[in-house]
Design an enzyme around this catalytic site. Structure first.
Site, PDB file in Angstrom:
ATOM      1  N   ASN A 150      20.052  -2.093 -22.676  1.00 54.24           N
ATOM      2  CA  ASN A 150      20.201  -3.531 -22.406  1.00 54.24           C
ATOM      3  C   ASN A 150      21.043  -3.758 -21.164  1.00 54.24           C
ATOM      4  O   ASN A 150      21.944  -2.994 -20.855  1.00 54.24           O
ATOM      5  CB  ASN A 150      20.793  -4.254 -23.628  1.00 54.24           C
ATOM      6  CG  ASN A 150      22.305  -4.350 -23.563  1.00 54.24           C
ATOM      7  OD1 ASN A 150      22.864  -5.248 -22.929  1.00 54.24           O
ATOM      8  ND2 ASN A 150      22.992  -3.389 -24.191  1.00 54.24           N
ATOM      9  N   PHE A 185      26.480 -10.352 -20.804  1.00 54.45           N
ATOM     10  CA  PHE A 185      27.294 -11.376 -21.490  1.00 54.45           C
ATOM     11  C   PHE A 185      26.660 -12.763 -21.428  1.00 54.45           C
ATOM     12  O   PHE A 185      27.323 -13.755 -21.107  1.00 54.45           O
ATOM     13  CB  PHE A 185      28.715 -11.462 -20.900  1.00 54.45           C
ATOM     14  CG  PHE A 185      29.586 -10.263 -21.108  1.00 54.45           C
ATOM     15  CD1 PHE A 185      29.278  -9.284 -22.039  1.00 54.45           C
ATOM     16  CD2 PHE A 185      30.763 -10.108 -20.359  1.00 54.45           C
ATOM     17  CE1 PHE A 185      30.119  -8.191 -22.230  1.00 54.45           C
ATOM     18  CE2 PHE A 185      31.603  -9.022 -20.542  1.00 54.45           C
ATOM     19  CZ  PHE A 185      31.268  -8.063 -21.471  1.00 54.45           C
ATOM     20  N   ASN A 202      27.332  -3.990 -17.732  1.00 55.84           N
ATOM     21  CA  ASN A 202      26.445  -5.004 -17.154  1.00 55.84           C
ATOM     22  C   ASN A 202      27.154  -6.163 -16.483  1.00 55.84           C
ATOM     23  O   ASN A 202      26.527  -7.129 -16.076  1.00 55.84           O
ATOM     24  CB  ASN A 202      25.512  -5.536 -18.247  1.00 55.84           C
ATOM     25  CG  ASN A 202      24.706  -4.406 -18.877  1.00 55.84           C
ATOM     26  OD1 ASN A 202      24.189  -3.547 -18.164  1.00 55.84           O
ATOM     27  ND2 ASN A 202      24.642  -4.381 -20.198  1.00 55.84           N
ATOM     28  N   THR A 203      28.467  -6.094 -16.387  1.00 60.37           N
ATOM     29  CA  THR A 203      29.229  -7.071 -15.614  1.00 60.37           C
ATOM     30  C   THR A 203      29.908  -6.286 -14.499  1.00 60.37           C
ATOM     31  O   THR A 203      30.630  -5.321 -14.768  1.00 60.37           O
ATOM     32  CB  THR A 203      30.273  -7.793 -16.508  1.00 60.37           C
ATOM     33  OG1 THR A 203      29.562  -8.561 -17.487  1.00 60.37           O
ATOM     34  CG2 THR A 203      31.173  -8.707 -15.699  1.00 60.37           C
ATOM     35  N   LYS A 250      38.130  -2.108 -26.481  1.00 60.69           N
ATOM     36  CA  LYS A 250      36.835  -1.415 -26.608  1.00 60.69           C
ATOM     37  C   LYS A 250      36.518  -0.670 -25.320  1.00 60.69           C
ATOM     38  O   LYS A 250      36.492  -1.269 -24.238  1.00 60.69           O
ATOM     39  CB  LYS A 250      35.727  -2.414 -26.929  1.00 60.69           C
ATOM     40  CG  LYS A 250      34.379  -1.728 -27.158  1.00 60.69           C
ATOM     41  CD  LYS A 250      33.437  -2.610 -27.915  1.00 60.69           C
ATOM     42  CE  LYS A 250      32.075  -1.970 -28.062  1.00 60.69           C
ATOM     43  NZ  LYS A 250      31.140  -2.837 -28.776  1.00 60.69           N
ATOM     44  N   ASN A 305      31.337   1.754 -26.377  1.00 63.01           N
ATOM     45  CA  ASN A 305      30.275   0.871 -25.907  1.00 63.01           C
ATOM     46  C   ASN A 305      29.047   1.721 -25.525  1.00 63.01           C
ATOM     47  O   ASN A 305      28.980   2.898 -25.880  1.00 63.01           O
ATOM     48  CB  ASN A 305      30.806   0.061 -24.710  1.00 63.01           C
ATOM     49  CG  ASN A 305      30.207  -1.324 -24.639  1.00 63.01           C
ATOM     50  OD1 ASN A 305      28.984  -1.481 -24.713  1.00 63.01           O
ATOM     51  ND2 ASN A 305      31.045  -2.339 -24.492  1.00 63.01           N
TER      52      ASN A 305
HETATM   53  C1  LIG Z   1      21.576  -5.509 -26.945  1.00 66.69           C
HETATM   54  C2  LIG Z   1      23.028  -5.093 -27.004  1.00 66.69           C
HETATM   55  C3  LIG Z   1      24.020  -6.003 -26.620  1.00 66.69           C
HETATM   56  C4  LIG Z   1      25.369  -5.628 -26.688  1.00 66.69           C
HETATM   57  N1  LIG Z   1      26.339  -6.540 -26.343  1.00 66.69           N
HETATM   58  C5  LIG Z   1      27.651  -6.211 -26.479  1.00 66.69           C
HETATM   59  C6  LIG Z   1      28.661  -7.173 -26.222  1.00 66.69           C
HETATM   60  O1  LIG Z   1      28.391  -8.332 -25.899  1.00 66.69           O
HETATM   61  N2  LIG Z   1      29.957  -6.770 -26.351  1.00 66.69           N
HETATM   62  C7  LIG Z   1      30.311  -5.509 -26.753  1.00 66.69           C
HETATM   63  O2  LIG Z   1      31.496  -5.228 -26.876  1.00 66.69           O
HETATM   64  N3  LIG Z   1      29.363  -4.592 -27.015  1.00 66.69           N
HETATM   65  C8  LIG Z   1      28.063  -4.906 -26.895  1.00 66.69           C
HETATM   66  N4  LIG Z   1      27.090  -3.973 -27.189  1.00 66.69           N
HETATM   67  C9  LIG Z   1      27.509  -2.596 -27.555  1.00 66.69           C
HETATM   68  C10 LIG Z   1      27.543  -2.367 -29.066  1.00 66.69           C
HETATM   69  O3  LIG Z   1      28.496  -3.183 -29.690  1.00 66.69           O
HETATM   70  C11 LIG Z   1      27.865  -0.881 -29.380  1.00 66.69           C
HETATM   71  O4  LIG Z   1      29.163  -0.598 -28.909  1.00 66.69           O
HETATM   72  C12 LIG Z   1      26.893   0.103 -28.728  1.00 66.69           C
HETATM   73  O5  LIG Z   1      25.571  -0.410 -28.748  1.00 66.69           O
HETATM   74  C13 LIG Z   1      26.889   1.467 -29.426  1.00 66.69           C
HETATM   75  O6  LIG Z   1      26.573   1.347 -30.801  1.00 66.69           O
HETATM   76  P1  LIG Z   1      25.084   1.531 -31.406  1.00 66.69           P
HETATM   77  O7  LIG Z   1      24.570   2.826 -30.893  1.00 66.69           O
HETATM   78  O8  LIG Z   1      25.274   1.467 -32.893  1.00 66.69           O
HETATM   79  O9  LIG Z   1      24.283   0.376 -30.900  1.00 66.69           O
HETATM   80  C14 LIG Z   1      25.738  -4.325 -27.123  1.00 66.69           C
HETATM   81  C15 LIG Z   1      24.722  -3.422 -27.514  1.00 66.69           C
HETATM   82  C16 LIG Z   1      23.392  -3.797 -27.464  1.00 66.69           C
HETATM   83  C17 LIG Z   1      22.337  -2.809 -27.890  1.00 66.69           C
END
Ligand SMILES: Cc1cc2nc3c(=O)[nH]c(=O)nc-3n(C[C@H](O)[C@H](O)[C@H](O)COP(=O)(O)O)c2cc1C
Length: 348
Positions: free
Chosen positions: A114, A118, A183-184, A223, A252
């Site tokens: 992704n 934000f 992404n920022t 984080k 993340n």
């Molecule tokens: C579509 C998408 C959007 C995300 N947006 C955020 C976000 O806004 N803030 C954040 O701290 N992490 C964001 N994450 C990261 C997740 O919280 C997580 O740290 C990361 O995806 C790893 O965990 P996972 O493998 O279980 O997805 C996002 C992840 C995905 C897939």
């Protein structure tokens, strides 16, 4: 068992564009939460309490940030059996994020890429939604995750975090300072020595003032990214301790693509999540645990797609875990699977 097997729902959702499927699901969760229709996704709650950072977590599985950026579905997500739910990232002002398409599925790798950037409706709308949720009344914990607006120059990033902290503070069980989205532009530079020292110094000082004002000290977690070497993790650990931060969320999404090279969408820009980030995240958790000692709270996230993956994260050094991409691939049943696996792990 939920009313609708997730495999069926998934085969329908995966025919849609990833972001459309996401919006469709959130709209339905928002519409059905707190009604009898929540039986479509409600899961039995697995009790497995643990105290961390002064908070009583009712079980050890949480929702990771970014799924519910505007805090619209807290109760619906809560019904899936999470002991804690983290919403956001919220920025002070509303912003559209990056141009679409900006979420891609890599099913062969059980992964997503992704580059949302934000996208969110801003602090005021976020707080209004948070206030409507009943989730916290049941002893579950709500984490509010804050970030900076894309238009704010990185040298003024602290201002955005301070505004967001003050806004979310009275409504949060914990606040997450997110400096690890890829992404920022330049956001991850805030993880480096001096920038991090300045940011955490300002935030923890403001927290003291907010604690006096509201009569409650809200824990703050940082984080971080998986793409850090051992020295960088060491500096972050020292800085967390120096400023009295209450915990760290690792990790993340990753910029690395080695685990998915050759797959369709593998070269899309953005953060990779799901199975391919699991080992990278576990590596950072191990480094953090080594540097921070046995008692510092670590929330492990990245690539949990089974109860076994969650157990592995706890063994790497995490105290509790979060999931995001696993929920997309496995559905709400994963919450119960993970919570039960961790409950049994403790019993052993
Ligand atoms: C579509 C998408 C959007 C995300 N947006 C955020 C976000 O806004 N803030 C954040 O701290 N992490 C964001 N994450 C990261 C997740 O919280 C997580 O740290 C990361 O995806 C790893 O965990 P996972 O493998 O279980 O997805 C996002 C992840 C995905 C897939």
């Amino acid at each position: 068992m939920t009313l609708i097997p997730y495999a069926l729902a998934r085969s329908f959702l995966f025919k849609m564009d990833a972001e459309d499927a996401h919006e469709f699901t959130l709209a339905n969760l928002a519409r059905t939460q707190n009604t009898v229709l929540d039986r479509a996704y409600r899961q039995p709650f697995v009790a497995d309490p643990v105290t961390l950072a002064g908070l009583k977590f009712p079980n050890r599985v949480g929702l990771a940030a970014g799924l519910d950026k505007n805090a619209r579905c807290i109760d619906g997500l809560g019904a899936m059996g999470f002991g804690f739910v983290e919403v956001g990232t919220v920025t002070p002002k509303a912003q559209p994020g990056n141009p679409q398409p900006r979420i891609f599925r890599l099913p062969a790798a059980q992964a997503l890429i992704n580059r949302l950037g934000f996208n969110n409706e801003g602090l005021n709308a976020f707080i209004a939604n948070v206030k409507k949720a009943h989730f916290r009344q049941h002893g579950r914990l709500l984490g509010l995750n804050i970030g900076k607006n894309a238009a704010t120059p990185i040298e003024h990033a602290t201002d955005d975090y301070l505004i967001a902290l003050a806004g979310v503070y009275p409504h949060a069980d914990y606040v997450t300072v997110n400096i690890s989205s890829p992404n920022t532009k330049n956001l991850r530079a805030l993880q480096s020595d001096e920038a991090l020292d300045g940011l955490l110094g300002a935030l923890t000082a403001r927290r003291e003032a907010l604690a006096t004002e509201h009569g409650r000290r809200v824990p703050m977690f940082l984080k971080i990214a998986p793409d850090l070497d051992a020295d960088q993790v060491g500096v972050i650990a020292a800085t967390l301790n120096k400023h009295g931060m209450d915990g760290v969320i690792a990790t993340n999404t990753t910029l690395a693509r080695d685990a998915v090279s050759g797959l369709p969408h593998a070269e899309e820009a953005g953060g990779l999540s799901g199975a391919p980030v699991r080992e990278r995240s576990n590596r950072v958790i191990r480094l953090l645990r080594e540097a921070l000692g046995p008692h510092f709270p670590i929330i492990g996230v990245g690539g949990i797609l089974s109860g076994h993956d969650a157990v592995e994260k706890i063994r790497a050094g995490a105290d509790v875990v979060q999931i995001y991409t696993g929920l997309i691939y496995k559905g709400p049943e994963l919450v119960t699977e993970v919570a039960s696996a961790l409950q049994q792990m403790k019993a052993r």
